[in-house]
Design an enzyme around this catalytic site. Structure first.
Site, PDB file in Angstrom:
ATOM      1  N   SER A  34     -19.711  -2.823  -6.292  1.00  0.00           N
ATOM      2  CA  SER A  34     -20.493  -3.391  -5.473  1.00  0.00           C
ATOM      3  C   SER A  34     -21.767  -2.733  -5.260  1.00  0.00           C
ATOM      4  O   SER A  34     -22.195  -1.390  -5.423  1.00  0.00           O
ATOM      5  CB  SER A  34     -19.966  -3.115  -4.039  1.00  0.00           C
ATOM      6  OG  SER A  34     -20.557  -4.025  -3.188  1.00  0.00           O
ATOM      7  N   GLY A  37     -25.828  -4.299  -9.099  1.00  0.00           N
ATOM      8  CA  GLY A  37     -26.964  -5.036  -9.239  1.00  0.00           C
ATOM      9  C   GLY A  37     -26.215  -6.349 -10.021  1.00  0.00           C
ATOM     10  O   GLY A  37     -27.332  -7.167 -10.538  1.00  0.00           O
ATOM     11  N   LYS A  38     -25.179  -6.608 -10.049  1.00  0.00           N
ATOM     12  CA  LYS A  38     -24.675  -8.052 -10.965  1.00  0.00           C
ATOM     13  C   LYS A  38     -25.203  -8.953 -10.299  1.00  0.00           C
ATOM     14  O   LYS A  38     -25.856  -9.892 -11.199  1.00  0.00           O
ATOM     15  CB  LYS A  38     -23.009  -7.924 -10.512  1.00  0.00           C
ATOM     16  CG  LYS A  38     -22.403  -6.832 -10.996  1.00  0.00           C
ATOM     17  CD  LYS A  38     -20.925  -6.900 -10.628  1.00  0.00           C
ATOM     18  CE  LYS A  38     -20.497  -7.155  -9.129  1.00  0.00           C
ATOM     19  NZ  LYS A  38     -20.673  -5.995  -8.384  1.00  0.00           N
ATOM     20  N   SER A  39     -25.168  -9.324  -8.979  1.00  0.00           N
ATOM     21  CA  SER A  39     -25.849 -10.665  -8.428  1.00  0.00           C
ATOM     22  C   SER A  39     -27.447 -10.759  -8.752  1.00  0.00           C
ATOM     23  O   SER A  39     -27.865 -11.796  -9.315  1.00  0.00           O
ATOM     24  CB  SER A  39     -25.424 -10.657  -7.109  1.00  0.00           C
ATOM     25  OG  SER A  39     -25.887 -11.854  -6.267  1.00  0.00           O
ATOM     26  N   SER A  90     -14.774  -7.303 -10.217  1.00  0.00           N
ATOM     27  CA  SER A  90     -13.651  -7.681 -11.177  1.00  0.00           C
ATOM     28  C   SER A  90     -13.563  -6.013 -11.915  1.00  0.00           C
ATOM     29  O   SER A  90     -13.525  -5.615 -12.907  1.00  0.00           O
ATOM     30  CB  SER A  90     -13.955  -8.416 -12.480  1.00  0.00           C
ATOM     31  OG  SER A  90     -15.211  -8.340 -13.013  1.00  0.00           O
TER      32      SER A  90
HETATM   33  P1  ADP Z   1     -23.877  -6.558  -6.557  1.00  0.00           P
HETATM   34  O1  ADP Z   1     -23.989  -7.926  -6.996  1.00  0.00           O
HETATM   35  O2  ADP Z   1     -23.400  -5.629  -7.771  1.00  0.00           O
HETATM   36  O3  ADP Z   1     -23.047  -6.150  -5.275  1.00  0.00           O
HETATM   37  P2  ADP Z   1     -26.815  -6.616  -5.747  1.00  0.00           P
HETATM   38  O4  ADP Z   1     -27.180  -7.537  -7.136  1.00  0.00           O
HETATM   39  O5  ADP Z   1     -26.522  -7.306  -4.483  1.00  0.00           O
HETATM   40  O6  ADP Z   1     -25.481  -6.020  -6.308  1.00  0.00           O
HETATM   41  O7  ADP Z   1     -27.662  -5.424  -5.629  1.00  0.00           O
HETATM   42  C1  ADP Z   1     -27.464  -4.509  -4.871  1.00  0.00           C
HETATM   43  C2  ADP Z   1     -28.874  -4.005  -4.173  1.00  0.00           C
HETATM   44  O8  ADP Z   1     -29.395  -3.393  -5.243  1.00  0.00           O
HETATM   45  C3  ADP Z   1     -29.852  -5.151  -3.888  1.00  0.00           C
HETATM   46  O9  ADP Z   1     -30.453  -4.739  -2.650  1.00  0.00           O
HETATM   47  C4  ADP Z   1     -30.893  -5.236  -4.838  1.00  0.00           C
HETATM   48  O10 ADP Z   1     -32.174  -5.418  -4.591  1.00  0.00           O
HETATM   49  C5  ADP Z   1     -30.859  -3.685  -5.455  1.00  0.00           C
HETATM   50  N1  ADP Z   1     -30.836  -3.688  -6.835  1.00  0.00           N
HETATM   51  C6  ADP Z   1     -30.136  -4.366  -7.770  1.00  0.00           C
HETATM   52  N2  ADP Z   1     -30.758  -4.150  -9.014  1.00  0.00           N
HETATM   53  C7  ADP Z   1     -31.308  -3.077  -9.013  1.00  0.00           C
HETATM   54  C8  ADP Z   1     -32.232  -2.362  -9.890  1.00  0.00           C
HETATM   55  N3  ADP Z   1     -32.175  -2.540 -11.330  1.00  0.00           N
HETATM   56  N4  ADP Z   1     -33.083  -1.277  -9.494  1.00  0.00           N
HETATM   57  C9  ADP Z   1     -33.054  -1.222  -8.041  1.00  0.00           C
HETATM   58  N5  ADP Z   1     -32.436  -1.877  -6.964  1.00  0.00           N
HETATM   59  C10 ADP Z   1     -31.717  -2.796  -7.658  1.00  0.00           C
END
Ligand code: ADP
Length: 167
Positions: A34, A37-39, A90
């Site tokens: 979690s 950064g997946k989403s 997953s």
């Molecule tokens: P997940 O879907 O894996 O739970 P999110 O995509 O929601 O994760 O990302 C979680 C947080 O991390 C968000 O606030 C996003 O802006 C930040 N984030 C995602 N990818 C990066 C990255 N490569 N570098 C810095 N921050 C990131």
């Protein structure tokens, strides 16, 4: 699904739909902790693909999902000729392997969004890690439930060290 249900075979099949869309159908499966950064990465990729004229569909959920069921949905999307992107923690290898196996060969792309637990806890955009550490959420991946990293993903993104654009 009941064993008595038999799908009809129609002449418009996956190759036909793929040809019409001028693309190779795929399931691009993002797995990771979690807040890894997946989403964000899946959403950015979908935007790029759409801009380039590809036909996509993004499946994304915050919470734990039944991976087997989501896998079947992703498979249907790919059968419709789409490039489907799935963003789910997953955490278990066996669940991801089930999805790999229901897909035709070469149509499952496992992407390990690899950010360390420390990085994810630091980001914690929804305060979920803090809640899990206080015991307010049970069985939270990385805290009191394991995450099994893919051994041979098609792609590993060092998501704690690169920007979203680089990812
Ligand atoms: P997940 O879907 O894996 O739970 P999110 O995509 O929601 O994760 O990302 C979680 C947080 O991390 C968000 O606030 C996003 O802006 C930040 N984030 C995602 N990818 C990066 C990255 N490569 N570098 C810095 N921050 C990131």
């Amino acid at each position: 699904m009941s064993d008595n249900v038999v799908w009809h075979s129609h002449p418009v099949d996956q190759p036909t739909r793929a040809e019409q869309k001028n693309q190779r159908p795929l399931v691009i499966w993002f797995t990771g902790l979690s807040a890894s950064g997946k989403s964000t990465i899946a959403g950015a990729l979908e935007q790029i693909l759409t801009h380039q004229g590809y036909h996509t569909y993004l499946l994304d959920a915050d919470r734990e999902e039944n991976i087997r069921r989501v896998g079947e949905v992703a498979k249907l999307m790919a059968d419709a000729g789409l490039i489907s992107l799935a963003a789910f923690i997953s955490p278990f290898c066996a669940d991801r392997q089930i999805v790999r196996e229901i897909m035709p060969d070469g149509q499952f792309v496992e992407v390990f969004v690899d950010a360390s637990l420390d990085v994810c806890k630091e980001r914690d955009p929804k305060g979920l890690y803090a809640k899990a550490e206080r015991g307010e959420i049970k069985q939270f991946t990385g805290i009191d439930s394991p995450y099994e990293a893919p051994e041979q993903p098609e792609l590993r993104i060092p998501a704690g060290e690169v920007s979203v654009a680089e990812a």
